[in-house]
Design a protein around this motif. Structure first.
Motif, PDB file in Angstrom:
ATOM      1  N   TRP A 206     -51.594 -29.595  16.687  1.00  0.00           N
ATOM      2  CA  TRP A 206     -51.840 -28.328  17.363  1.00  0.00           C
ATOM      3  C   TRP A 206     -53.327 -28.009  17.511  1.00  0.00           C
ATOM      4  O   TRP A 206     -53.697 -27.064  18.198  1.00  0.00           O
ATOM      5  CB  TRP A 206     -51.137 -27.182  16.629  1.00  0.00           C
ATOM      6  N   LYS A 209     -56.746 -30.788  21.763  1.00  0.00           N
ATOM      7  CA  LYS A 209     -56.458 -30.509  23.169  1.00  0.00           C
ATOM      8  C   LYS A 209     -57.693 -30.743  24.026  1.00  0.00           C
ATOM      9  O   LYS A 209     -58.696 -30.041  23.903  1.00  0.00           O
ATOM     10  CB  LYS A 209     -55.991 -29.047  23.335  1.00  0.00           C
ATOM     11  N   GLU A 215     -54.521 -26.692  33.973  1.00  0.00           N
ATOM     12  CA  GLU A 215     -53.343 -26.715  33.106  1.00  0.00           C
ATOM     13  C   GLU A 215     -53.743 -26.887  31.647  1.00  0.00           C
ATOM     14  O   GLU A 215     -53.205 -26.218  30.757  1.00  0.00           O
ATOM     15  CB  GLU A 215     -52.395 -27.842  33.534  1.00  0.00           C
ATOM     16  N   ASP A 216     -54.696 -27.787  31.399  1.00  0.00           N
ATOM     17  CA  ASP A 216     -55.217 -27.974  30.041  1.00  0.00           C
ATOM     18  C   ASP A 216     -55.791 -26.658  29.514  1.00  0.00           C
ATOM     19  O   ASP A 216     -55.589 -26.302  28.350  1.00  0.00           O
ATOM     20  CB  ASP A 216     -56.330 -29.029  30.020  1.00  0.00           C
ATOM     21  N   CYS A 218     -55.105 -23.518  30.342  1.00  0.00           N
ATOM     22  CA  CYS A 218     -54.049 -22.544  30.017  1.00  0.00           C
ATOM     23  C   CYS A 218     -53.346 -22.912  28.715  1.00  0.00           C
ATOM     24  O   CYS A 218     -53.080 -22.039  27.869  1.00  0.00           O
ATOM     25  CB  CYS A 218     -53.046 -22.468  31.162  1.00  0.00           C
ATOM     26  N   HIS A 219     -53.065 -24.189  28.545  1.00  0.00           N
ATOM     27  CA  HIS A 219     -52.396 -24.647  27.332  1.00  0.00           C
ATOM     28  C   HIS A 219     -53.268 -24.394  26.104  1.00  0.00           C
ATOM     29  O   HIS A 219     -52.780 -23.931  25.059  1.00  0.00           O
ATOM     30  CB  HIS A 219     -52.059 -26.134  27.445  1.00  0.00           C
ATOM     31  N   ALA A 220     -54.566 -24.688  26.230  1.00  0.00           N
ATOM     32  CA  ALA A 220     -55.484 -24.489  25.106  1.00  0.00           C
ATOM     33  C   ALA A 220     -55.593 -23.007  24.740  1.00  0.00           C
ATOM     34  O   ALA A 220     -55.648 -22.652  23.555  1.00  0.00           O
ATOM     35  CB  ALA A 220     -56.862 -25.054  25.449  1.00  0.00           C
ATOM     36  N   ILE A 222     -53.296 -20.723  25.130  1.00  0.00           N
ATOM     37  CA  ILE A 222     -52.051 -20.360  24.451  1.00  0.00           C
ATOM     38  C   ILE A 222     -52.088 -20.812  22.995  1.00  0.00           C
ATOM     39  O   ILE A 222     -51.757 -20.051  22.078  1.00  0.00           O
ATOM     40  CB  ILE A 222     -50.838 -20.967  25.183  1.00  0.00           C
ATOM     41  N   LEU A 223     -52.516 -22.059  22.773  1.00  0.00           N
ATOM     42  CA  LEU A 223     -52.619 -22.578  21.406  1.00  0.00           C
ATOM     43  C   LEU A 223     -53.576 -21.727  20.578  1.00  0.00           C
ATOM     44  O   LEU A 223     -53.278 -21.370  19.430  1.00  0.00           O
ATOM     45  CB  LEU A 223     -53.114 -24.031  21.430  1.00  0.00           C
TER      46      LEU A 223
END
Length: 232
Positions: A206, A209, A215-216, A218-220, A222-223
């Motif tokens: 987790w 990243k 997209e990366d 947004c994902h980062a 969120i994490l």
């Protein structure tokens, strides 16, 4: 003399995500997380940002980083590797009498970086004088030995000899986590980072990243927000 120096490369010409290094990430410029991790680690005597960009320099200074030089254009194009940027910074420091013993390259695009792991990595390297590097790694979540390659309209196995090998019988494979790279200076120069004299600092899944696409990003984010919520 500064025994340990953190160097954060941050050029202005990011193509895939324009102005990525200073774009707002969960309320702060992206580069701020790397600067703060170095500061809070307690093991970096100086935190230097190497940049060719005045705006990045101003943002970095506002978070307490040093900008003792502006990186020359010859080291700010798409083809310049991180190693050349760090070598330039170390040479600049050495020529002015700083002569660091350890240097840590920290990417400006690592908002999930941990000051605690940065510190722990340095202490491991410091305690093992025969080792020259310590850097962050992650583990592949799926066995690479069972990987597939596109082949025309179909696929083929990357390692066909492992067609029938059970996943649990395959070795764990690590990859560069793209966060930090400690190096011991002054001896055995030009020893590769990915070699037997490097200590791998394994990060949890987790905390790993890459941020190369929207997209990366947004994902980062969120994490990061989930991690902060768990800590609060």
């Amino acid at each position: 003399m500064s025994r340990t120096v953190a160097i954060i490369p941050a050029r202005g010409g990011s193509k895939r995500i324009p102005r990525k290094n200073i774009r707002d990430f969960a309320g702060q410029p992206l580069i701020a997380y790397s600067i703060k991790a170095a500061q809070e680690s307690g093991v970096c005597d100086r935190v230097i940002v190497s940049t060719d960009d005045d705006e990045i320099a101003d943002v970095a200074r506002s978070f307490g980083a040093e900008i003792p030089f502006i990186r020359p254009p010859s080291l700010a194009d798409d083809l310049t590797g991180t190693g050349a940027v760090v070598e330039h910074a170390v040479r600049w420091l050495t020529e002015r009498g700083a002569d660091p013993e350890f240097v840590c390259c920290i990417y400006a695009t690592a908002p999930l970086i941990s000051a605690e792991r940065l510190s722990a990595a340095f202490k491991l390297l410091e305690a093992q004088p025969d080792m020259l590097h310590a850097f962050s790694v992650g583990r592949f979540s799926y066995p690479v030995h069972r990987g597939l390659l596109r082949d025309g309209d179909g696929v083929r196995m990357l390692y066909p000899e492992h067609l029938m090998t059970r996943s649990q019988d395959l070795p764990e494979v690590l990859h560069d986590a793209g966060q930090f790279y400690w190096s011991r200076l002054g001896q055995k120069q030009n020893v590769p980072m990915f070699g037997p004299l490097s200590i791998p600092i394994l990060l949890p899944d987790w905390q790993v990243k890459d941020i190369d696409t929207e997209e990366d990003w947004c994902h980062a984010e969120i994490l990061y927000k989930v991690i902060q919520a768990e800590r609060s």
